[in-house]
Write a protein that holds these residues in place. Structure first.
Motif, PDB file in Angstrom:
ATOM      1  N   ALA B 160       0.961  -1.095  -0.034  1.00  0.00           N
ATOM      2  CA  ALA B 160      -0.124   0.084   0.181  1.00  0.00           C
ATOM      3  C   ALA B 160       0.748   1.208  -0.095  1.00  0.00           C
ATOM      4  O   ALA B 160       1.921   1.267   0.708  1.00  0.00           O
ATOM      5  CB  ALA B 160      -1.141   0.049   1.170  1.00  0.00           C
ATOM      6  N   TYR B 161       0.456   2.212  -0.787  1.00  0.00           N
ATOM      7  CA  TYR B 161       1.344   3.507  -0.799  1.00  0.00           C
ATOM      8  C   TYR B 161       1.542   4.246   0.420  1.00  0.00           C
ATOM      9  O   TYR B 161       0.496   4.703   1.290  1.00  0.00           O
ATOM     10  CB  TYR B 161       0.507   4.400  -1.830  1.00  0.00           C
ATOM     11  CG  TYR B 161       1.762   5.539  -2.080  1.00  0.00           C
ATOM     12  CD1 TYR B 161       2.789   5.292  -2.824  1.00  0.00           C
ATOM     13  CD2 TYR B 161       1.324   6.861  -1.677  1.00  0.00           C
ATOM     14  CE1 TYR B 161       3.643   6.495  -3.289  1.00  0.00           C
ATOM     15  CE2 TYR B 161       2.098   7.964  -2.142  1.00  0.00           C
ATOM     16  CZ  TYR B 161       3.534   7.803  -2.774  1.00  0.00           C
ATOM     17  OH  TYR B 161       4.182   8.578  -3.163  1.00  0.00           O
ATOM     18  N   PRO B 162       2.881   4.537   0.890  1.00  0.00           N
ATOM     19  CA  PRO B 162       3.139   5.167   2.147  1.00  0.00           C
ATOM     20  C   PRO B 162       3.254   6.673   1.650  1.00  0.00           C
ATOM     21  O   PRO B 162       4.244   7.158   1.349  1.00  0.00           O
ATOM     22  CB  PRO B 162       4.516   4.716   2.360  1.00  0.00           C
ATOM     23  CG  PRO B 162       5.099   4.157   1.177  1.00  0.00           C
ATOM     24  CD  PRO B 162       4.042   3.951   0.128  1.00  0.00           C
ATOM     25  N   GLY B 163       1.923   7.487   1.817  1.00  0.00           N
ATOM     26  CA  GLY B 163       2.192   8.796   1.563  1.00  0.00           C
ATOM     27  C   GLY B 163       1.337   9.377   2.300  1.00  0.00           C
ATOM     28  O   GLY B 163       0.453   9.095   3.194  1.00  0.00           O
ATOM     29  N   GLU B 167      -2.523   8.323   4.338  1.00  0.00           N
ATOM     30  CA  GLU B 167      -2.542   8.325   5.764  1.00  0.00           C
ATOM     31  C   GLU B 167      -3.661   9.208   6.133  1.00  0.00           C
ATOM     32  O   GLU B 167      -4.632   8.709   6.998  1.00  0.00           O
ATOM     33  CB  GLU B 167      -1.305   8.808   6.610  1.00  0.00           C
ATOM     34  CG  GLU B 167      -0.117   7.836   6.215  1.00  0.00           C
ATOM     35  CD  GLU B 167      -0.235   6.575   6.910  1.00  0.00           C
ATOM     36  OE1 GLU B 167      -0.762   6.456   8.037  1.00  0.00           O
ATOM     37  OE2 GLU B 167       0.168   5.538   6.445  1.00  0.00           O
ATOM     38  N   GLY B 170      -6.890   7.408   5.651  1.00  0.00           N
ATOM     39  CA  GLY B 170      -7.249   6.172   6.326  1.00  0.00           C
ATOM     40  C   GLY B 170      -6.704   4.960   5.769  1.00  0.00           C
ATOM     41  O   GLY B 170      -7.532   4.084   5.653  1.00  0.00           O
ATOM     42  N   SER B 172      -5.072   2.636   7.174  1.00  0.00           N
ATOM     43  CA  SER B 172      -4.998   1.623   8.026  1.00  0.00           C
ATOM     44  C   SER B 172      -6.617   1.001   7.891  1.00  0.00           C
ATOM     45  O   SER B 172      -7.046  -0.087   8.063  1.00  0.00           O
ATOM     46  CB  SER B 172      -4.864   1.820   9.387  1.00  0.00           C
ATOM     47  OG  SER B 172      -3.200   2.146   9.450  1.00  0.00           O
ATOM     48  N   ILE B 175      -7.577  -0.827   4.705  1.00  0.00           N
ATOM     49  CA  ILE B 175      -6.878  -2.154   4.907  1.00  0.00           C
ATOM     50  C   ILE B 175      -7.865  -3.020   5.705  1.00  0.00           C
ATOM     51  O   ILE B 175      -8.264  -4.338   5.324  1.00  0.00           O
ATOM     52  CB  ILE B 175      -5.436  -2.109   4.902  1.00  0.00           C
ATOM     53  CG1 ILE B 175      -4.726  -1.626   3.885  1.00  0.00           C
ATOM     54  CG2 ILE B 175      -4.997  -3.632   4.950  1.00  0.00           C
ATOM     55  CD1 ILE B 175      -3.332  -1.209   4.004  1.00  0.00           C
ATOM     56  N   ALA B 176      -8.036  -2.544   6.957  1.00  0.00           N
ATOM     57  CA  ALA B 176      -8.611  -3.180   8.028  1.00  0.00           C
ATOM     58  C   ALA B 176      -9.878  -3.935   7.527  1.00  0.00           C
ATOM     59  O   ALA B 176     -10.475  -5.016   7.539  1.00  0.00           O
ATOM     60  CB  ALA B 176      -8.678  -2.796   9.213  1.00  0.00           C
ATOM     61  N   SER B 199       3.037  -7.162   1.503  1.00  0.00           N
ATOM     62  CA  SER B 199       2.795  -7.017   3.007  1.00  0.00           C
ATOM     63  C   SER B 199       0.965  -6.881   3.087  1.00  0.00           C
ATOM     64  O   SER B 199       0.248  -7.148   2.276  1.00  0.00           O
ATOM     65  CB  SER B 199       3.361  -5.624   3.453  1.00  0.00           C
ATOM     66  OG  SER B 199       2.902  -5.208   4.624  1.00  0.00           O
ATOM     67  N   GLY B 200       0.631  -5.848   4.085  1.00  0.00           N
ATOM     68  CA  GLY B 200      -0.848  -5.707   4.151  1.00  0.00           C
ATOM     69  C   GLY B 200      -1.573  -5.026   3.092  1.00  0.00           C
ATOM     70  O   GLY B 200      -2.612  -5.547   2.817  1.00  0.00           O
ATOM     71  N   GLY B 201      -1.064  -4.316   2.189  1.00  0.00           N
ATOM     72  CA  GLY B 201      -1.512  -3.849   0.942  1.00  0.00           C
ATOM     73  C   GLY B 201      -1.813  -4.913  -0.081  1.00  0.00           C
ATOM     74  O   GLY B 201      -2.596  -5.057  -1.101  1.00  0.00           O
ATOM     75  N   LEU B 203      -2.285  -8.428   1.423  1.00  0.00           N
ATOM     76  CA  LEU B 203      -3.342  -9.194   1.891  1.00  0.00           C
ATOM     77  C   LEU B 203      -4.464  -8.856   1.781  1.00  0.00           C
ATOM     78  O   LEU B 203      -5.667  -9.448   1.927  1.00  0.00           O
ATOM     79  CB  LEU B 203      -2.804  -9.569   3.591  1.00  0.00           C
ATOM     80  CG  LEU B 203      -3.635 -10.206   4.425  1.00  0.00           C
ATOM     81  CD1 LEU B 203      -3.473 -11.789   3.954  1.00  0.00           C
ATOM     82  CD2 LEU B 203      -3.223 -10.214   5.861  1.00  0.00           C
ATOM     83  N   VAL B 221       5.775 -10.406   4.554  1.00  0.00           N
ATOM     84  CA  VAL B 221       5.257  -9.405   5.340  1.00  0.00           C
ATOM     85  C   VAL B 221       5.944  -8.092   5.232  1.00  0.00           C
ATOM     86  O   VAL B 221       5.445  -6.770   5.578  1.00  0.00           O
ATOM     87  CB  VAL B 221       5.599  -9.865   6.921  1.00  0.00           C
ATOM     88  CG1 VAL B 221       7.089 -10.251   7.251  1.00  0.00           C
ATOM     89  CG2 VAL B 221       4.822  -9.177   7.780  1.00  0.00           C
ATOM     90  N   ILE B 222       6.967  -7.939   4.828  1.00  0.00           N
ATOM     91  CA  ILE B 222       7.868  -6.863   4.228  1.00  0.00           C
ATOM     92  C   ILE B 222       8.923  -7.145   3.288  1.00  0.00           C
ATOM     93  O   ILE B 222       9.009  -8.423   2.977  1.00  0.00           O
ATOM     94  CB  ILE B 222       8.719  -6.429   5.706  1.00  0.00           C
ATOM     95  CG1 ILE B 222       9.153  -5.147   5.245  1.00  0.00           C
ATOM     96  CG2 ILE B 222       9.840  -7.435   5.954  1.00  0.00           C
ATOM     97  CD1 ILE B 222       9.953  -4.397   6.662  1.00  0.00           C
TER      98      ILE B 222
END
Ligand SMILES: [Zn+2]
Lengths: 282, 316
Positions: B160-163, B167, B170, B172, B175-176, B199-201, B203, B221-222
């Motif tokens: 998932a994009y880290p930007g 953030e 949302g 998190s 994805i949840a 990773s989570g993006g 899954l 996972v990473i």
């Protein structure tokens, strides 16, 4: 010192200094006084990190009961970086007196019987491996079966890398666990504390019916450093802090630690009211 | 893009290809030579791809010519109708979603799309979704449920994009909620890790009744780079990290995280995407057939038990 002492193994004796410096306002604080103040700086309200034990004692009455301590970590990948994972686990257990990063307790929050799942950052950064996932999953099952409200108090750096893909799968597992509560209409409240990141943030932390956070907690999916490296610019002041998330509509309430117990109680009394008296509104 | 370890193989592959063309033009005397070279090629491929280490597979999984989600949709499905937007913020093009026919059955298809050309890669953010991407996926999955359609997902993302925007909106929570939604979907679902399962993006689109993985795909996972930087404090330790993380299809099958490995043609999927698609189609047909024989309750229970039992721990 509460009754929970008999559940938690004695921490390795350390010559802990009686004095500490507040990282925020630099005031020198007397440790016993700080502890009595729920680890909140009396000068500037900085919230020091709390251990799982301190957290449980701050929220539940003394007759709390520790659950799922029979579920213990293994080293499924025989992972070794600069240090074997087995050694890291042992070290963390000795340092914290805990068996894993998630502690599940059932007990009374004033007169409401609840289950509390609390993470401890000192145990490998509060990372989620198979045991954290399994204990949380069982807590959900228990709460769904007995219709007990579940409260998670979270602090986590994210996934437990040393358990590789199995750690990632705990995100799916814990999210499915929350589903049991949703299906039974059982309240599930999360309290995000500093920091709540990565795989834990993006699973059971953000699936709460109501999401609370302690002031100034760092909360997010990606870590600020990773974001800075990706976008190649500095992040704005206060980015990913609890107050920022509140403003963006991502959490419900920012709660000062001293008001956390009362706030949880207030909310749960209302959330459980109709069911407790077997009533429905219509 | 040519990877270091596939250079020799590709050279030979091209030689065979050339000879094949000459042969087809009527130069029958080349038959012997062609057969000899083809044997050699197969032998070389087997040697080469048997001793691939996990890091080589990371490179193959990220290979720029590797077939992506839209390639598979075009090769395996018919009448794809793409649906857009999360009804809230925008349309995230790093995730494609819609309905299509799989053989004679309408299904929902959802997957990460990295893009091919530089321009397309930028538009698709290199397959790294923002929250609105996951919210679109959730929306289409719920539609599939409403229409009683099976759901097939394709997983291919660095993460998932880290930007900042991600953030703020949302990441998190998105994805949840996706993990929860796919976990409790009332229709049969199959997920295929076709390239990079980051990773989570990843899954978030991979909670399904059956999880398949291509032979040279990775799922972790990473990223090995991230893991090396954090645990080894040395970015160059990617080989060590990719070995330790157990991120290959073989590892994941052993750990019970995936159900089937989809074999790739000699030289990996990018050498022969058509064959890759054909093999995948066979596996999809098999999984869907298994799942269609179950009722809603069984589908749900089976998936919950599958993910509920993941993890390795000691119980005293
Ligand atoms: Zn202070």
């Amino acid at each position: 010192m509460g009754i929970l002492d008999r559940f938690f193994k004695k921490k390795k004796e350390e010559k802990e200094s009686l004095w500490t410096k507040c990282p925020e306002c630099k005031t020198i604080l007397y440790m016993p006084e700080l502890s009595a103040n729920l680890k909140v700086c009396p000068k500037c309200n900085y919230h020091f990190p709390m251990s799982a034990k301190e957290r449980v004692e701050s929220l539940l009455d003394e007759n709390a009961q520790l659950l799922f301590e029979n579920i213990l970590p293994k080293d499924p990948l025989r992972f070794k970086d600069t240090k074997p994972y087995k050694d890291r686990l042992k070290q963390a257990q000795e340092d914290t007196g805990l068996s894993e990063a998630l502690v599940v307790v059932r007990g009374n929050l004033k007169d409401i019987h609840v289950v509390l799942a609390v993470m401890d950052f000192n145990f490998i950064g509060g990372s989620m491996g198979s045991v954290v996932g399994e204990r949380f999953y069982r807590a959900c099952k228990l709460c769904a079966n007995e219709e007990l409200p579940l409260i998670s108090v979270i602090t986590s750096g994210g996934a437990r890398m040393q358990e590789g893909i199995l750690s990632l799968m705990q995100m799916a597992k814990t999210s499915i666990g929350v589903g049991f509560l949703r299906e039974k209409g059982v309240p599930y409240i999360t309290v995000l504390t500093d920091p709540t990141m990565g795989g834990v943030s993006a699973s059971f932390a953000f699936l709460g019916d109501v999401i609370m956070a302690e002031p100034k907690s760092l909360i997010g999916f990606a870590g600020p450093r990773v974001i800075e490296q990706t976008i190649k610019q500095q992040l704005p002041e206060g980015f990913q802090r609890a107050e920022f998330l509140l403003e963006k509509g991502m959490i419900d309430i920012v709660v000062h630690r001293k008001e956390l117990k009362d706030t949880l109680y207030k909310l749960l009394s209302m959330a459980t009211y109709w069911k407790r008296f077997n009533l429905t509104a219509l | 893009m040519v990877l270091e370890f596939e250079k020799d193989y590709l050279e030979l592959y091209q030689k065979v290809d050339q000879l094949k063309r000459i042969y087809k033009l009527g130069n029958k005397e080349k038959e012997e030579e062609l057969r000899k070279l083809q044997r050699e090629l197969r032998k070389k491929a087997k040697e080469l791809y048997r001793k691939l280490d996990p890091w080589d597979r990371v490179l193959l999984a990220r290979h720029s010519q590797r077939p992506h989600t839209l390639d598979y949709i075009n090769m395996i499905f018919r009448n794809f109708i793409e649906l857009h937007g999360d009804r809230c913020f925008g349309d995230d093009r790093s995730i494609v979603a819609g309905f299509a026919y799989f053989e004679s059955m309408p299904v929902a298809v959802i997957g990460h799309e990295k893009g091919k050309s530089t321009k397309e890669k930028m538009e698709r953010n290199f397959g790294m979704p923002h929250p609105e991407g996951y919210r679109k996926a959730i929306r289409v999955a719920k539609l599939a449920e409403k229409y009683h359609m099976p759901v097939i997902t394709f997983v291919d993302t660095p993460g998932a994009y880290p930007g900042i925007g991600a953030e703020e909106r949302g990441q998190s929570e998105a994805i949840a909620e996706s993990l929860y939604t796919f976990g409790y979907l009332k229709v049969p679902s199959v997920a295929v890790v076709i390239g990079e399962g980051g990773s989570g993006g990843a899954l978030a689109l991979a909670v399904a009744n059956r999880v398949l993985m291509f032979e040279n795909a990775i799922y972790s996972v990473i990223s090995p780079e991230g893991c090396a930087a954090i645990l080894w404090k040395d970015q160059s330790k990617v080989k060590e990290a990719s070995l330790a993380l157990k991120l290959t299809a073989q590892d994941l099958l052993r750990l019970g995280v995936i159900d089937y490995i989809v074999p790739e043609p000699l030289g990996a999927s990018h050498i022969d995407p058509v064959r890759s698609a054909r093999v995948l189609k066979y596996f999809l047909r098999k999984c869907i057939k298994q799942l269609l024989s179950k009722n809603t309750e069984e589908i749900l229970r089976e998936r919950i038990e599958k993910f509920g039992s993941m993890g390795v721990f000691l119980e005293q």
